[in-house]
Design a protein around this motif. Structure first.
Motif, PDB file in Angstrom:
ATOM      1  N   SER A 162       6.987   7.721  -3.412  1.00  0.00           N
ATOM      2  CA  SER A 162       6.502   8.160  -2.449  1.00  0.00           C
ATOM      3  C   SER A 162       5.760   7.030  -1.784  1.00  0.00           C
ATOM      4  CB  SER A 162       6.143   9.453  -2.446  1.00  0.00           C
ATOM      5  OG  SER A 162       4.879   9.680  -3.743  1.00  0.00           O
ATOM      6  N   ILE A 163       4.697   6.404  -2.292  1.00  0.00           N
ATOM      7  CA  ILE A 163       3.960   4.939  -2.015  1.00  0.00           C
ATOM      8  C   ILE A 163       5.000   3.991  -1.191  1.00  0.00           C
ATOM      9  CG2 ILE A 163       3.019   3.481  -2.390  1.00  0.00           C
ATOM     10  CD1 ILE A 163       1.942   5.083  -4.822  1.00  0.00           C
TER      11      ILE A 163
ATOM     12  N   PRO B 229      -1.381  -4.302   3.716  1.00  0.00           N
ATOM     13  CA  PRO B 229      -2.716  -4.571   2.979  1.00  0.00           C
ATOM     14  C   PRO B 229      -2.999  -5.644   1.339  1.00  0.00           C
ATOM     15  CG  PRO B 229      -2.524  -2.718   4.222  1.00  0.00           C
ATOM     16  CD  PRO B 229      -1.431  -3.306   4.371  1.00  0.00           C
TER      17      PRO B 229
ATOM     18  N   ARG C 126       3.813   0.326  12.911  1.00  0.00           N
ATOM     19  CA  ARG C 126       2.450  -0.031  12.133  1.00  0.00           C
ATOM     20  C   ARG C 126       2.529  -1.390  11.916  1.00  0.00           C
ATOM     21  NH1 ARG C 126       0.521   5.555   9.253  1.00  0.00           N
ATOM     22  NH2 ARG C 126       0.695   6.654  11.679  1.00  0.00           N
ATOM     23  N   TYR C 127       3.401  -1.650  10.808  1.00  0.00           N
ATOM     24  CA  TYR C 127       3.355  -2.796  10.831  1.00  0.00           C
ATOM     25  C   TYR C 127       5.006  -4.194  11.005  1.00  0.00           C
ATOM     26  CZ  TYR C 127       0.119  -1.461   7.838  1.00  0.00           C
ATOM     27  OH  TYR C 127      -1.324  -1.176   7.015  1.00  0.00           O
TER      28      TYR C 127
ATOM     29  N   ALA D 151      -5.966   1.495  -3.185  1.00  0.00           N
ATOM     30  CA  ALA D 151      -7.571   2.387  -3.488  1.00  0.00           C
ATOM     31  C   ALA D 151      -7.241   3.389  -2.567  1.00  0.00           C
ATOM     32  CB  ALA D 151      -8.680   1.643  -2.772  1.00  0.00           C
ATOM     33  N   ARG D 152      -6.842   3.112  -1.135  1.00  0.00           N
ATOM     34  CA  ARG D 152      -6.206   4.037  -0.096  1.00  0.00           C
ATOM     35  C   ARG D 152      -5.148   5.407  -0.571  1.00  0.00           C
ATOM     36  NH1 ARG D 152      -3.153   2.147   4.966  1.00  0.00           N
ATOM     37  NH2 ARG D 152      -4.088   0.405   4.555  1.00  0.00           N
ATOM     38  N   PHE D 153      -4.589   4.927  -2.261  1.00  0.00           N
ATOM     39  CA  PHE D 153      -3.102   6.122  -1.968  1.00  0.00           C
ATOM     40  C   PHE D 153      -3.674   7.099  -4.053  1.00  0.00           C
ATOM     41  CE2 PHE D 153      -0.166   3.314  -0.032  1.00  0.00           C
ATOM     42  CZ  PHE D 153       0.371   4.254   0.842  1.00  0.00           C
ATOM     43  N   GLY D 154      -5.075   5.499  -4.229  1.00  0.00           N
ATOM     44  CA  GLY D 154      -5.620   6.295  -5.478  1.00  0.00           C
ATOM     45  C   GLY D 154      -4.666   6.587  -6.372  1.00  0.00           C
ATOM     46  N   VAL D 155      -4.577   5.263  -6.344  1.00  0.00           N
ATOM     47  CA  VAL D 155      -3.321   5.214  -7.638  1.00  0.00           C
ATOM     48  C   VAL D 155      -3.911   3.750  -8.219  1.00  0.00           C
ATOM     49  CG1 VAL D 155      -1.312   6.418  -6.809  1.00  0.00           C
ATOM     50  CG2 VAL D 155      -1.039   3.894  -6.807  1.00  0.00           C
TER      51      VAL D 155
ATOM     52  N   LEU E 237       5.784   9.186  -8.289  1.00  0.00           N
ATOM     53  CA  LEU E 237       4.794   8.260  -8.245  1.00  0.00           C
ATOM     54  C   LEU E 237       4.815   7.328  -6.360  1.00  0.00           C
ATOM     55  CD1 LEU E 237       0.933   8.986  -8.796  1.00  0.00           C
ATOM     56  CD2 LEU E 237       1.512   9.784  -6.582  1.00  0.00           C
TER      57      LEU E 237
ATOM     58  N   SER F  44       7.828   3.322  12.211  1.00  0.00           N
ATOM     59  CA  SER F  44       7.306   3.611  13.201  1.00  0.00           C
ATOM     60  C   SER F  44       6.283   2.674  14.240  1.00  0.00           C
ATOM     61  CB  SER F  44       5.997   4.857  12.944  1.00  0.00           C
ATOM     62  OG  SER F  44       5.186   4.535  11.890  1.00  0.00           O
TER      63      SER F  44
END
Lengths: 235, 235
Positions: free
Chosen positions: A9-10, A30, A22-23, A37-41, A6, A20
């Motif tokens: 992949s995060i 974050p 974005r940051y 919370a966003r990745f649900g882990v 897990l 890309s």
DNA sequence: AGTTACTATACAACTAGACAAATCATTACC
DNA sequence: GGTAATGATTTGTCTAGTTGTATAGTAACT
């Protein structure tokens, strides 16, 4: 065979976000809680991913503050003429200097030796921080012979640039006589100032520069944030 | 072939408990260790039973957390106007949204292109989870142009609904310009959030929605849990 | 002998919660 | 205007519990 981890992949996902655009470099990611919370882990799983990225030098975390995208290493040429502003502007980056201290005191043994002075002679000391695009690049301490450069402290406070200040004191050019290199680990104070993690690698240079009359004018120490610069040595 | 395999009778017993309503959808089953003790077998034997039930889609396990009872599929219409709450309420199910992240960052190349923005322009990003009767149905990520919708993040945090939030920012209607569909495999993190097994099929839609003035306002990605929804396309 | 069902053990990966330490923003104060 | 105090936020560390995976062994049946 666990091809699935897990946290991996995060880490991959975040690395992609950085790649890309974005940051961008220096941006704050974050918080760990938000990402969890966003990745649900669990937060620990995010931490494992950040830890990996931190080891690879992609991000850099500061307790109480957050995780930041590491800036790309700056290329810093070291040759006969080392001019901070010109070097960085040539690389298309925004240079800046932060003055930490300008003082006059008596030289210690090494300083006197390097500058060919009597032991205990007066020297001007200039300490500061070099930045590129707002990111700290290097810490420096330059020592100058006080007797030959009376007005230097005022000139330095006015123009932060060593080249300019020396010019105002009648030294219109100076070249490096020698540069010595070593790798060190950051002390807590250095880490704080350079905004890198405690114990991160640091590149230290010790140099002596000569005036046109071949007399030494500057004895300098510079501590570079190891993962933010690549030093290029030119003949 | 022993028709009375231990793990099979355990699976049968647990399946019976679910059928009889002793464990409802979303409920957590006892831990493997507890069940092993209760049935007087090794933990692996219980695992064999759970594995079978998981393949049949009856339960779904999460490492470090436990085994949970799974739930049934939903129908989801896609047309010119896609309104999550209305769609599900019409199907007699209880809709809900879980906010995973609301942030403002710079757009990557694709996002800028889809929204007709300059590369690197600021965008608001809304990520979340859509639920029906408490079960996750879809993951979504919506990207909005920040310059034209200044107050959107606050509006989204206040009313999770995109329709409402856009209304508060002066966009009183929006329609889909395009929807693209693909089948994908769930990434580990997606699988976690949707509470499906790793590598399960996912239906991904990419859409662009227009404001009444025909300018793009939303660039959205939605990942549906393949075995929980059927998408219906309306002209 | 070989296969199958199960046991036993150990460790890895992830969750959960609590608390410490550093940072940051605000407020109060002089 | 600076600065000290404070409280909330955020990362660092620790302990404990749960599922996932791997290996080895035992008993029964073919």
């Amino acid at each position: 065979m666990p091809r699935n981890a897990l946290w991996k992949s995060i880490a991959q996902s975040l690395t992609g976000d950085i790649a890309s655009g974005r940051y961008g470099p220096g941006d704050k990611l974050p918080t760990e809680a938000e990402m969890a919370a966003r990745f649900g882990v669990n937060r620990h799983t995010v931490r494992r991913a950040l830890q990996d990225m931190s080891e690879k030098g992609l991000v850099h975390t500061r307790r109480g503050s957050g995780a930041f995208v590491a800036s790309k290493p700056t290329d810093y040429p070291i040759g006969r003429r080392v001019r901070f502003h010109q070097n960085l502007r040539a690389a298309g980056r925004m240079p800046a200097k932060e003055v930490l201290a300008v003082e006059t005191r008596s030289a210690d043994a090494r300083e006197a030796d390097a500058l060919a002075l009597e032991p205990g002679a007066a020297v001007h000391v200039y300490e500061g921080l070099s930045l590129a695009d707002g990111q700290p690049i290097a810490l420096f301490r330059s020592v100058f012979p006080a007797d030959r450069l009376p007005g230097l402290p005022e000139a330095l406070r006015a123009h932060k640039s060593v080249t300019r200040a020396l010019e105002m004191c009648g030294v219109h050019d100076y070249t490096r006589q020698s540069t010595r290199l070593t790798a060190k680990l950051a002390s807590p104070t250095q880490a704080l100032l350079l905004r890198i993690s405690d114990g991160a690698p640091i590149l230290r240079t010790i140099s002596v520069s000569l005036a046109p009359d071949n007399r030494p004018v500057e004895y300098g120490h510079t501590w570079f944030a190891g993962d933010r610069v690549t030093l290029t040595v030119e003949p």
